[in-house]
Design an enzyme around this catalytic site. Structure first.
Site, short mmCIF file in Angstrom:
data_model
loop_
_atom_site.label_atom_id
_atom_site.label_comp_id
_atom_site.label_asym_id
_atom_site.label_seq_id
_atom_site.Cartn_x
_atom_site.Cartn_y
_atom_site.Cartn_z
N SER A 222 0.97 42.96 -48.33
CA SER A 222 -0.42 42.67 -47.99
C SER A 222 -0.99 41.76 -49.07
CB SER A 222 -1.24 43.97 -47.92
OG SER A 222 -2.64 43.69 -47.87
N TYR B 51 -4.08 52.02 -51.63
CA TYR B 51 -3.45 51.09 -50.70
C TYR B 51 -2.90 49.87 -51.44
CZ TYR B 51 -2.90 47.84 -46.77
OH TYR B 51 -2.40 46.95 -45.86
#
Length: 591
Positions: A460, A473
Site C-alpha cells: 500500500s 495498518y
C-alpha cells in the site's frame, strides 16, 4: 539401487559399457545418453531416482568411460553413434520401445535417431537437455538470415558467442594438450564455481574422455551445420531449456525443433548446462512425468502447461498462456480484478478467499474470460495450517504456480494507544503473516521446481506514508514492502522475481470493511460510510491495480506505486521525508 554393468558390441566391433538400474520387468525402460566430456556417471543421481518406477539404462558412449575408444575421427559420426544406440536398445529392451533422454552430446546424437527412420519405432519419447539437433540448428541459422530482423540477428550473434568453443575444439594440438594438463584440476573447480556442480561428481575417466570426445565435434559439426537436412519426427519430444546455459541459448534450443516436431513440450529450468548434476531431482521428476503421460497415465498439470500451443488465428500468443496464477483475497476488489486480468492474458487461475462463494464466483468469471483452467479455495491466509493445506492441494491438483499474488488484506484505523493487542494480531495476521505464508510455501515450491516464477505482494502507499491514524495498518504494509525487497534479493538467483505493488485510494469494499478502534459502534459505521464515499469520489478502479500487477510481472519491477498519490508519496519519501512527517501529524480520520 544397485548398478549392474554389462557390455554390448556395436556393429563395427566397438565394445560399449552398459549400466542398468531397477528391474527389467518394469513396464517402462528409460535410456539415458550422456554428453561431453562426461560418462554415464553424470546420470547416476537421476537413474537411482527413476529406478524406483522404471527400468533405467545408461551407457558410456564410444570414447568415454569403460567403452572402447576408436582412434579415427570417422568412427564418431552421428550415423555410427546411432548404430551404437541401436545395439544397446536391442540388448536392454528388445521387444518394447524405450523412453530416450539425452544431455549435451548425448542429446545431439539422440536427435539423429529421433528424426531418422532406423530406430524410430524403437523410441517411445525423447527428452532433450542442452543438446539440439544439428540439422535443426543449421536450419534455424538459415531462417534467421533469410529474415534478418534486429531480434533475429541478435539471437544469432548471442548463440555464436556461446558457441565459441566449437571452433577451438577443431584446432589440431592445443585442445588435447590443455585437457591433459591444466584442465585436469581446473575443470572440476570451474564447474563447481560457475554452475554449483558438487565436487567429486565427475567421472574418474574425465581427462581421457575429454581428449577422445573431441572427435565428436570434428566428425559432425561442420558437415551437419553447413549442409543441414530436413529432419522431422512424430516422436513426442520434451525439451528442457536451462536458462543459464553457457553454451546453448534457450531461444535457439526452444525454437529450432518446433517446425520439425509434431508433439513438443518446452520446459524452462533455472539451471546451467550441467543440470543433471545440479538439478537431478527436478529432471528426474520431469522425465517421470513425461514418460507417465506418454504411456497413457495421468498428465501432470505442469506438463500440460508446457505443451507448445498451436498458433492462434490472429497469430499472437497470449502473454500468460500456459502459466498457473494464484491470487489470494480473490473474492472481490483488487484480487478479483487481478485474477480476471490474468485469465484474459491466457493464464490458468486459482482464486483463494476467506469466502468460498466469492472465490468460486471469481473462478467462474475467469473461465468465461478464457482461462484454460480454474480453481477456487476457501482459506484463511493468517492460519499457517490452513495455508499449508492450501499449498498442498494446489500442488497436487494443479502443480507449481508460475505467479503468486498475495493480495488478501484488511483495514484498521485509529490511534495507536487505542489499538489493542488483539487488533495488532488481526491486522498483522492477515496483512503480513498471510503474505509470509504465501511467499514461504509457494516460493519454496517454485525454487524446488526450478522453473523460476514471480511473487507479487500487494502492499500500500501507506507502507511509506506515515499517519497518526494508521499505525497498525501502515506498519503491516511497510513490513510487506521490506519483506518483498529482502525476498527479491534472496530468490533472484533462482529466477524468481518479487514485486511489491503499492496502491493508493482504490475504490473497493475495503473502506466499508475497515475497523476503527477507540470509537463506538454507531461512530464506526459513520466513519466507514464517509471513507467509502471518499474512495468512490477518488474513483480509482481495481483494474488499474490489476494492470500494475501484470506490469510488475512482465517487467520484473521491484516496487510499483499505483495512482498519483502513491507515486507522489513515494517520491516524497525519498526526497523530502520531513514533509511526510509533517503531513503525518494531521488527523485524516473521515469526519
Amino acid at each position: 539401487m544397485k548398478e549392474q554393468q554389462s557390455f554390448v558390441t556395436a556393429p563395427d566391433g566397438v565394445r560399449l559399457a552398459v549400466f542398468e538400474w531397477g528391474a527389467r520387468s518394469a513396464d517402462t525402460t528409460v535410456v539415458l545418453v550422456h554428453g561431453y566430456p562426461d560418462s554415464h556417471v553424470v546420470w547416476r543421481p537421476i537413474a537411482e531416482q527413476l529406478a524406483e518406477r522404471h527400468h533405467v539404462v545408461a551407457y558410456d558412449v564410444r570414447g568415454a568411460g569403460a567403452s572402447d575408444a576408436p582412434r579415427r575421427v570417422s568412427s564418431y559420426t552421428l550415423a555410427t553413434l546411432e548404430a551404437d544406440l541401436g545395439a544397446v536398445l536391442q540388448q536392454v529392451s528388445p521387444e518394447r520401445p524405450v523412453h530416450l533422454v539425452g544431455h549435451d552430446w548425448g542429446s545431439i546424437q539422440s536427435w539423429e535417431s529421433v528424426t531418422g527412420t532406423a530406430l524410430a519405432d524403437r523410441i517411445a519419447s525423447f527428452t532433450s537437455v542442452s543438446g539440439p539437433c544439428l540439422d535443426h540448428v543449421g536450419q534455424w541459422f538459415r531462417s534467421k538470415l533469410r529474415r534478418p530482423s534486429p531480434r533475429a540477428l541478435g539471437q544469432l550473434a548471442w548463440q555464436s558467442v556461446h558457441s565459441w568453443y566449437i571452433g577451438y575444439f577443431h584446432l589440431p594440438l592445443l585442445p588435447p594438450l590443455l585437457w591433459r594438463t591444466a584442465m585436469v584440476k581446473a575443470w572440476p573447480a570451474l564447474l563447481h564455481a560457475i554452475e554449483g556442480v558438487p565436487r567429486g561428481s565427475g567421472a574418474p575417466t574425465f581427462p581421457t574422455d575429454a581428449v577422445r570426445g573431441l572427435a565428436l565435434y570434428r566428425a559432425n559439426m561442420i558437415p551437419r551445420l553447413s549442409r543441414p537436412r530436413h529432419r522431422p519426427t512424430e516422436i513426442p519430444v520434451q525439451v528442457v531449456l536451462p536458462q543459464k546455459d553457457l553454451y546453448v541459448t534457450p531461444s535457439m534450443a526452444g525454437q529450432a525443433p518446433q517446425p520439425y516436431v509434431d508433439r513438443l513440450w518446452r520446459r524452462p529450468l533455472r539451471a546451467g548446462h550441467w543440470a543433471p548434476l545440479t538439478h537431478d531431482a527436478v529432471l528426474a521428476n520431469w522425465i517421470d512425468e513425461f514418460v507417465t503421460h506418454i504411456e497413457g497415465g495421468p498428465t501432470a498439470p505442469a506438463l500440460q502447461r508446457a505443451e507448445v500451443n498451436r498458433p492462434q488465428q490472429d497469430g499472437e500468443q497470449k502473454e500468460h498462456a500456459g502459466k498457473l496464477v494464484i491470487v489470494t483475497g480473490a473474492g472481490s476488489g483488487i484480487g478479483r480484478a487481478t485474477a480476471l486480468a490474468f485469465a484474459e492474458a491466457g493464464a490458468a487461475v486459482i482464486a483463494a478467499d476467506l469466502n468460498a462463494e466469492s472465490a468460486a464466483r471469481t473462478a467462474h468469471l475467469a473461465s468465461l474470460l478464457g482461462a484454460p483452467r480454474t480453481g477456487s479455495y476457501a482459506v484463511d491466509v493468517s492460519d499457517p495450517a490452513a495455508m499449508e493445506d492450501f499449498a498442498k492441494a494446489v500442488a497436487e491438483e494443479h502443480g507449481t504456480p508460475d505467479v503468486v499474488v498475495n493480495n488478501a488484506g484488511i483495514g484498521l484505523g485509529g490511534a495507536f494507544l487505542d489499538t489493542q493487542t488483539s487488533d495488532w494480531d488481526a491486522v498483522l495476521g492477515v496483512n503480513l503473516m498471510g503474505v509470509v505464508h504465501g511467499c514461504r510455501l509457494f516460493g519454496a515450491m517454485m525454487k524446488d521446481h526450478g522453473n523460476g516464477g514471480h511473487i507479487v505482494n500487494i502492499a500500500s502507499a501507506a507502507a511509506y506514508l506515515p499517519s497518526r491514524t494508521l499505525s497498525a495498518y501502515a506498519t503491516s504494509k511497510a513490513a510487506v514492502l521490506m519483506l518483498s525487497e529482502c525476498l527479491r534479493a534472496e530468490l533472484s538467483d533462482d529466477g524468481i522475481g518479487v514485486s511489491a505493488v503499492c496502491p493508493g485510494f482504490v475504490n473497493t469494499a475495503i473502506a466499508k470493511a475497515t475497523r476503527y478502534v477507540g470509537v463506538s459502534s454507531s461512530e464506526q459505521e459513520k466513519l466507514r460510510g464517509k471513507a467509502d464515499r471518499l474512495y468512490r469520489m477518488r474513483n480509482l478502479p481495481p483494474e488499474r491495480v490489476a494492470d500494475a500487477v501484470l506490469r510488475a510481472v512482465r517487467e520484473n519491477r521491484p516496487v510499483v506505486p499505483v495512482a498519483a498519490e502513491a507515486r507522489i508519496g513515494r517520491a516524497l519519501s525519498r526526497l523530502s521525508p520531513g514533509t511526510l512527517r509533517a503531513i503525518a501529524r494531521a488527523d485524516l480520520t473521515p469526519r
